[in-house]
Design a protein around this motif. Structure first.
Motif, PDB file in Angstrom:
ATOM      1  N   ALA A   1      -1.425   8.673  -7.522  1.00 38.26           N
ATOM      2  CA  ALA A   1      -1.235   7.220  -7.660  1.00 38.26           C
ATOM      3  C   ALA A   1       0.083   6.948  -8.370  1.00 38.26           C
ATOM      4  O   ALA A   1       0.487   7.711  -9.253  1.00 38.26           O
ATOM      5  N   PRO A   2       0.800   5.884  -7.988  1.00 38.28           N
ATOM      6  CA  PRO A   2       2.088   5.595  -8.623  1.00 38.28           C
ATOM      7  C   PRO A   2       1.901   5.264 -10.105  1.00 38.28           C
ATOM      8  O   PRO A   2       0.898   4.681 -10.501  1.00 38.28           O
ATOM      9  N   SER A   3       2.889   5.647 -10.900  1.00 37.79           N
ATOM     10  CA  SER A   3       2.745   5.423 -12.341  1.00 37.79           C
ATOM     11  C   SER A   3       3.930   4.684 -12.943  1.00 37.79           C
ATOM     12  O   SER A   3       3.832   4.168 -14.039  1.00 37.79           O
ATOM     13  N   HIS A   4       5.056   4.643 -12.232  1.00 38.85           N
ATOM     14  CA  HIS A   4       6.248   4.052 -12.841  1.00 38.85           C
ATOM     15  C   HIS A   4       7.109   3.435 -11.730  1.00 38.85           C
ATOM     16  O   HIS A   4       7.206   3.987 -10.643  1.00 38.85           O
ATOM     17  N   VAL A   5       7.701   2.292 -12.019  1.00 37.15           N
ATOM     18  CA  VAL A   5       8.611   1.675 -11.041  1.00 37.15           C
ATOM     19  C   VAL A   5       9.902   1.282 -11.760  1.00 37.15           C
ATOM     20  O   VAL A   5       9.869   0.823 -12.896  1.00 37.15           O
ATOM     21  N   GLN A   6      11.030   1.514 -11.097  1.00 39.73           N
ATOM     22  CA  GLN A   6      12.326   1.182 -11.710  1.00 39.73           C
ATOM     23  C   GLN A   6      13.272   0.697 -10.621  1.00 39.73           C
ATOM     24  O   GLN A   6      13.468   1.381  -9.620  1.00 39.73           O
TER      25      GLN A   6
ATOM     26  N   LEU B   1       0.838  -1.196   0.000  1.00 39.60           N
ATOM     27  CA  LEU B   1       0.000   0.000   0.000  1.00 39.60           C
ATOM     28  C   LEU B   1       0.873   1.247   0.000  1.00 39.60           C
ATOM     29  O   LEU B   1       1.814   1.359   0.776  1.00 39.60           O
ATOM     30  N   CYS B   2       0.535   2.175  -0.883  1.00 38.44           N
ATOM     31  CA  CYS B   2       1.229   3.459  -0.890  1.00 38.44           C
ATOM     32  C   CYS B   2       0.463   4.410   0.027  1.00 38.44           C
ATOM     33  O   CYS B   2      -0.649   4.115   0.458  1.00 38.44           O
ATOM     34  N   ALA B   3       1.072   5.555   0.299  1.00 41.82           N
ATOM     35  CA  ALA B   3       0.400   6.538   1.157  1.00 41.82           C
ATOM     36  C   ALA B   3      -0.898   6.965   0.494  1.00 41.82           C
ATOM     37  O   ALA B   3      -0.959   7.190  -0.717  1.00 41.82           O
ATOM     38  N   ALA B   4      -1.948   7.075   1.292  1.00 42.45           N
ATOM     39  CA  ALA B   4      -3.250   7.460   0.740  1.00 42.45           C
ATOM     40  C   ALA B   4      -3.170   8.886   0.225  1.00 42.45           C
ATOM     41  O   ALA B   4      -2.545   9.751   0.820  1.00 42.45           O
TER      42      ALA B   4
END
Length: 1417
Positions: A21-26, A12-15
């Protein structure tokens, strides 16, 4: 290769608002940290534990200036992150550790726990570090940034204005100019003129790119869909020095990913397929290697509706690639295109109620450490608002999904390919299928343990080297799961390599530092006692087992030295016990063959070592010596490209032509997988050969190697074995390759037959390709099987109400499990050999495998596949293979079964084609009959029924029916009756079911009598109540067969069948085969009594009493009576044998009671005749000597019917019946006294009884014949049972009813013949014949009167009033106890006329109102 495991996890990310909302992961290069981008946030996550460490939030003001965050790229040393933004800025962030020595998360241990003390690097390993993020530099490139790529110390940035910027990590361009793509020349290959054509468009720019280190260039996708590869011609990176190549046929490229190990570039296309290219070494052109695309066969409804390929990501070990599409869903493929997982079908795509789910859309994804996790940021499109709302609730909070994988050990430790076990490694556990080992140790791990072929020896005795048990071969879900030691994992996560030994008893694992090993026998892990030693070594080149030793290549941190170490499993893990050899360069790969170790090093050299066990006193160590070094730098462009290296005994010469036969299985060649190209280097035998006896053993191994030869392309794995087996040389000396989407290949040796000289024009090996349906993980060489694993899914969405818990991941995703699986490949190889006109080789190979349990299936599969292909082909086939395959199969005894099984599983339309090749089914049917294979003949009958007119099938069915009757195949007979009726009644359109190939029961079909016998000794507990259906009279057949005979009996078809049955019954009677007759009647529900009544004067006559008597003795295993010992001289007189005989008799009777299982089920009407003597009687008879007269027991007769003996509970020694309802009967016998000789006679009589079962059967037949009025047969059976009561009964019948005088005359002559025969050949019958002399005289008188009978009605006999008899056992004592014994011994006839009448009444009466326990078994 890779398999999904369990459900995905959610982080879970911070509300916040949806805009955050997260859009990219690397991930960073070491995959320990993950950068997660939201529109105005940069977060750093740690991988284990998966926790958020730090977030940088962009202030609103600068956020509008920069635009939202788009992409992130890590610096190779993980100290900086570059983030590109929508408005063309690059932000450089520095990552610094904060708060000195403090950590964000630390494990808390109880006081005094061992984990706290003495572990170097403890803090770094166990805690999530506290980090700071600060923005150091902003670079404005003044155009939207399309792609960002880290290249060594620089950052390469492609912008939408068609420029390529090379930027230093400190945020400076260092004065280098941006390169305009329009100035880079592009051509089809690097050989064409330097000029090349330029892109020539003003608006062309790079949409996506990725750097490939091993090719030293960039794979690029342009905005117009073209793809290419840009490489610097020299070391300088300027426009003048760049050159591009492109393939002509790709115009819809969307994205790209490169595989450094295999030098592949995967381009995603708008059509939904992925085209994988490689670079031609000689010309530099881009060559299409293979495509990854869904087939309409597998995914009929979705294969062309996936949308464009959105993302492609290669796994960290470069062995698999994951692909996701615009409209959602992802798929996983092996490096050369074998599909492993796809979420667009099955439980991923459909709910348990059949409704379709919207596929998971993936915005960004990145692999975690070692490929155990896939970090996914999902997004839901707006195709359907209702679905979207539904799925939005799945992600109430923005979240990251972590998919968990387990992978085959072959991906990281290719030396495991010479093992015959499948070993999978997960993040914290191992899955193995090491055959019998795990099953023996852990019975729960095998649900199929009953399939295991019994192996007499200990399962650990060379288990891996023999043919494995069937449960291993044929595969099932159950794995042996080994949890990796948590102590080791805590400081050494993730697990990088694992290996299992040849016998499947020991496993070793390698993490970040050191290693640990586990024994499946003791279920214990062994770790380094000194943790400093563990943390001081990094295993670099994998590890392998050699007998009890672990061989590994490692880097010694403190001494900065590359080493080769050998540890003994049985000793403690300590460097003091290790044998250490120093190495010059870093070892990348290591493998063991026989007593040799082969290592491949970073300087592109291969080194061979010999390894041998050394025992000095109590210490056992291994000694390693360098044998040979081979430099490969001329052939290998980059050491990282070598996937596997192994020593094999495979060579182009197959051992026959070698000068010395023992060389055939030596280390003949080196196999090297170079980026999917299999290269072989053989030993060079062209020079002068050293004579074996002149050289020392190591000399031979020093032969130089020839230059390398390329054997195959697109190779993922190679399997070979060092074992030898003369019977299966083809399979053991072959080389097996797995080639991704191209299936498997085998490099098979060809041997001349009978060791003739090989043809000079024939190659000695041949490469055969074949396809299998599973991904191969291990090859069982002798068993001709490939082992693999496959993902299976389980849905749990039905546990939740439809709309209540939609946010549950368990609802949206199925639970994934990995199943073991296996596949036969032999039929593919045989077929390939036949196609190439190598029938002789195919025959040799097939004969060597003919003993395998599934060999019949192999032949059937081969025939079926060729038939389907050729018979359904639209084009005419110039050279059909089916006749060749048919001819090949005729070489095996299973030919007839193979053909018919194949036909039955093929549609009718193809039968003509099949039988044109294999032969006329009529001829094949007759062959089956000649070979006595009736079950196969029955299958052919079904073929004939469909292909021929009814008359032909009736004719063949009649043949088969008669043969089945003759052989007593009752199941088949019943099927044939149904079949013949179906032909007659026009049901022939629906072919009857094939009889199952079921062996007749070992008791020869006499199960029937065991249930039908009306005896106290037969347990009724195991007979279902439905079987007790025979009421009133024995002539009614029981069970469903009764209906068969009652219905349509006037039908001609029934008449036809009846004629055959009568003919068979007549033949049985003529041959005096009463046992077979009884069995036949019982099994087929044949109305024996009514038929016997008709045949009373014809077939049911006894023509020769003596022959009949002898035959019955033989058939029923009934001993001929012996002369009473007393009449000669009795050894019993001195008591010498008495105890012996008594003990033998006791033993026999005890066994009989155990077998018969006396039950206390009530029987209607007691049949004491079938009990056999009870324990009391026998013990008394055998051991009480002269005091026997007090022990004859008889039931009280005055209680009449309500106290039938049958209602006795167990007639055992403790039975209360003995004390209560039984009284000693001696009043009738008071005038007699027993002498010693009479006793001995009784003993002899008991000894001369046949088996109990035969007795039951004979009594049953006696009833049948009595009821049918076949008095001559009754006499014969009476003679065998030696019961005068039977003769009395016949006299009564002869007097009371009109019996054919001919029958009586026949009986009279027959008995006289028996008397003559007894006088000469069998004096044992004389005493009994003397007893019945008076009856014989009466019979003579009756026959002289010549009464002509009117008709015979058996039922009328039994209507005499019931009388109480003082000695009812006279008529039915199974041991002929009571007065009969006395009659026989005394030889005088004491049976009064009244007793005869009573006997007869009691014998017949149960027939009237007893419901007998009869059933067809």
């Amino acid at each position: 290769m890779y398999f999904l495991s369990g459900w995905p996890k959610r982080l879970l990310c911070a509300a916040g608002s949806p805009a955050e909302a997260p859009s990219h992961v690397q991930s960073d290069p070491q995959r320990a940290f993950f950068a997660v981008l939201a529109p105005a946030r940069l977060s750093i996550w740690y991988s284990r534990p998966s926790v958020l460490i730090v977030t940088y939030k962009e202030p609103a003001k600068s956020s509008t200036q920069f635009g939202s965050y788009k992409q992130a790229e890590w610096r190779p040393d993980s100290t900086m992150i570059a983030v590109s933004t929508a408005n063309g800025y690059i932000l450089f962030f520095h990552i610094t550790s904060s708060r000195g020595d403090r950590y964000l998360y630390e494990p808390v241990y109880p006081k005094g726990s061992p984990q706290m003390k003495g572990i170097p690097h403890f803090k770094e390993e166990h805690c999530a570090p506290a980090l700071n993020l600060e923005m150091k530099k902003v670079l404005d490139l003044q155009a939207p940034i399309m792609s960002l790529q880290s290249v060594l110390e620089d950052l390469l940035v492609a912008t939408s204005d068609g420029l390529l910027h090379l930027i230093h990590w400190e945020g400076m361009t260092n004065g280098r100019k941006a390169i305009n793509l329009c100035t880079v020349p592009f051509s089809v290959d690097l050989q064409s003129s330097r000029a090349g054509s330029f892109l020539g468009f003003t608006d062309v720019h790079i949409k996506d790119m990725e750097y490939c280190a091993t090719l030293d260039g960039f794979a690029v996708v342009f905005n117009d869909g073209k793809v290419g590869f840009i490489t610097p011609v020299s070391s300088r990176f300027t426009a003048e020095q760049l050159h591009g190549v492109w393939p002509q046929d790709v115009v819809d490229g969307t994205c790209v990913a490169v595989n450094n190990k295999y030098r592949l570039m995967a381009f995603g296309c708008a059509s939904g397929s992925v085209q994988v290219y490689t670079i031609d070494n000689t010309t530099g052109a881009m060559l299409l290697s293979h495509k990854l695309e869904l087939t309409p066969k597998q995914y009929p409804d979705i294969w062309n509706k996936t949308g464009a390929v959105k993302l492609i990501r290669w796994s960290p070990d470069n062995s698999v690639v994951i692909v996701t599409w615009e409209y959602g869903g992802f798929s996983l493929w092996s490096v050369f295109g074998a599909q492993l997982i796809c979420t667009l079908g099955g439980d991923f795509a459909y709910r348990s109620d059949g409704t379709k789910k919207d596929p998971l859309k993936i915005n960004s994804m990145s692999w975690g450490a070692e490929g155990y996790h896939l970090w996914v940021i999902s997004g839901f499109g707006s195709q359907n608002t209702e679905i979207e709302a539904d799925l939005r609730s799945v992600v109430k909070q923005p979240s990251i999904l972590l998919f968990q994988f387990i992978k085959s050990v072959l991906t990281v430790n290719p030396c495991m390919s010479n093992q015959e076990q499948v070993l999978l490694q997960g993040e914290d556990r191992l899955y193995l299928n090491c055959g019998e080992t795990s099953q023996t140790q852990n019975p729960r791990s095998s649900a199929h343990s009953e399939c295991t072929t019994s192996r007499e020896t200990s399962p650990f005795a060379d288990g891996g080297l023999e043919s494995q048990g069937l449960s291993t071969l044929l595969g099932h879900r159950h794995w042996h799961v080994v949890q990796i030691s948590s102590t080791y994992l805590e400081s050494n996560w993730p697990i990088r390599f694992s290996a299992i030994d040849k016998l499947g008893q020991n496993i070793a694992v390698v993490g970040k530092f050191g290693f640990a090993h586990y024994s499946l026998l003791t279920k214990k892990w062994k770790l380094f006692g000194n943790i400093t030693q563990e943390q001081n070594m990094i295993v670099t080149g994998g590890l392998a087992w050699w007998n009890d030793f672990m061989v590994l290549a490692c880097y010694n941190i403190s001494e900065r030295q590359e080493e080769l170490r050998v540890y003994l499993r049985t000793l403690n893990l300590d460097n003091a016990f290790a044998h250490v050899t120093k190495a010059q360069a870093e070892t990348l790969l290591l493998s063991v063959f026989r007593d040799m170790v082969i290592v491949f090093r970073a300087d592109c050299s291969i080194c061979l070592y010999s390894i041998e066990r050394k025992c000095d006193g109590s210490n056992t160590t291994a000694d390693i010596q360098v044998l040979q070094e081979v430099s490969m730098s001329r052939y290998i462009p980059h050491p990282f490209l070598v996937v596997s290296v192994t020593l094999t005994s495979v060579s182009t010469e197959n051992g026959i032509t070698l000068k010395m036969p023992q060389q055939a299985r030596d280390a003949e060649s080196i196999m090297l997988n170079l980026a999917g190209q299999l290269i072989m280097m053989q030993r060079d035998r062209s020079g002068p050969q050293i004579r074996e006896k002149d050289s020392n053993p190591n000399q031979r191994k020093l032969l130089p190697f020839c230059p390398p030869v390329v054997l195959a392309q697109s190779v993922e794995n190679v399997w070979t074995t060092c074992r030898a087996n003369k019977q299966k040389r083809h399979l053991l000396e072959a080389l097996w390759l797995s080639c991704g989407s191209a299936g498997m290949k085998v490099w098979l040796p060809l041997f001349p037959r009978d060791h003739r000289k090989p043809h000079s024009f024939l190659s000695q090996r041949i490469m055969l390709p074949f396809h299998i349906n599973i991904y191969p993980l291990a090859v069982l060489f002798e068993d001709a099987l490939v082992l693999g694993a496959v993902n299976d899914t389980v849905l749990y969405d039905y546990l939740y109400p439809r709309n209540s818990a939609r946010e549950q991941l368990e609802v949206f995703f199925p639970f994934c499990v990995v199943e073991r699986t296996s596949q036969i490949y032999l039929h593919h190889i045989l077929r390939q050999l036949l196609v190439r006109n190598l029938g002789e080789q195919a025959l040799l190979l097939a004969q060597s495998c003919a003993a395998l349990p599934y060999f019949p299936h192999v032949l059937e599969l081969m025939l079926h596949e060729v038939l389907e292909e050729e018979a359904t082909s639209r084009e005419p086939i110039p050279d059909p293979l089916l006749p060749t395959v048919a001819k090949f199969i005729t070489e095996f005894p299973l030919f007839l079964q193979t053909v018919v099984h194949c036909a039955r599983k093929t549609e009718y339309a193809l039968w003509n084609y099949l039988f044109a090749a294999v032969g006329n089914p009529k001829d094949l049917f007759e062959e089956c009959l000649m070979a006595q294979d009736l079950d196969t003949a029955a299958s052919y009958l079904i073929i004939l029924q469909n292909m021929e007119v009814p008359a032909v099938s009736r004719q063949h069915a009649t043949l088969l029916f008669n043969t089945a009757l003759e052989q007593g195949k009752w199941d088949l007979c019943r099927h044939m009756i149904r079949f013949l009726k179906a032909i007659g009644s026009g049901e022939s359109e629906t072919p009857p079911s094939t009889p199952t190939a079921q062996e007749p029961s070992s008791s020869g079909g006499f199960e029937f009598f065991r249930n039908r016998s009306i005896s106290l000794s037969q347990s009724a507990e195991n007979v279902p109540p439905s079987k007790f259906s025979l009421q009133k009279t024995l002539s009614m057949p029981s069970g469903p067969s009764g209906k068969r005979w009652s219905k349509d009996s006037d039908c001609a078809e029934n008449m036809y069948i009846d004629m055959m049955l009568w003919r068979h019954a007549r033949r049985l009677l003529e041959d005096v085969r009463l046992k077979d007759l009884g069995c036949f009647a019982a099994q087929l529900g044949f109305e024996l009594i009514s038929w016997l009544c008709k045949e009373r004067t014809r077939a049911a006559r006894v023509d020769n009493f003596v022959i009949a008597l002898k035959r019955l003795h033989k058939d029923f295993l009934w001993p001929l009576p012996i002369i009473p010992a007393s009449s000669i001289c009795s050894p019993f007189k001195n008591g010498k044998y008495r105890t012996v005989f008594s003990s033998i008799l006791k033993h026999k009777i005890a066994n009989f009671f155990i077998e018969a299982g006396i039950s206390n089920i009530q029987r209607s009407q007691s049949w004491l005749s079938n009990i056999g003597p009870t324990h009391h009687e026998i013990e008394t008879v055998s051991s009480q000597g002269p005091h026997m007269q007090d022990a004859f027991l008889s039931p009280l007769s005055n209680k009449g019917d309500e106290c039938s003996i049958g209602s006795a509970t167990d007639l055992t020694e403790s039975s209360s019946m003995v004390d209560g309802d039984w009284t000693v009967v001696d009043e009738n016998f008071s005038t007699l006294s027993l002498t010693q000789s009479e006793l001995e006679h009784i003993s002899m009589e008991l000894a001369s009884k046949g088996p109990h079962k035969s007795q039951v059967q004979l009594r049953y037949l006696l009833h049948i014949f009595m009821e049918a009025g076949c008095l001559d047969w009754c006499v014969v059976i009476g003679l065998i049972l030696r019961e005068s009561s039977v003769i009395n009964q016949i006299l009564v019948i002869a007097q009371s009813s009109e019996v054919d005088g001919e029958i009586l005359q026949n009986i009279k002559t027959g008995l006289h013949a028996v008397d003559r025969w007894a006088s000469t050949d069998c004096p044992g019958y004389k005493p009994f014949l003397n007893i019945i002399k008076p009856q014989l005289q009466k019979l003579s008188e009756i026959t002289q009167e010549q009464v002509q009978p009117d008709a015979f009605q058996p039922t009328a006999v039994g209507k005499a009033p019931e009388q109480s008899s003082p000695r009812p056992e006279e008529s039915r004592g199974s041991s002929s106890h009571g007065s009969i014994l006395l009659n026989e011994t005394g030889g005088s006839n004491m049976v009064s006329r009244k007793d005869e009448d009573t006997t007869e009444v009691e014998e017949e009466e149960p027939l009237q109102d007893g419901a007998y326990d009869c059933s067809v078994s």
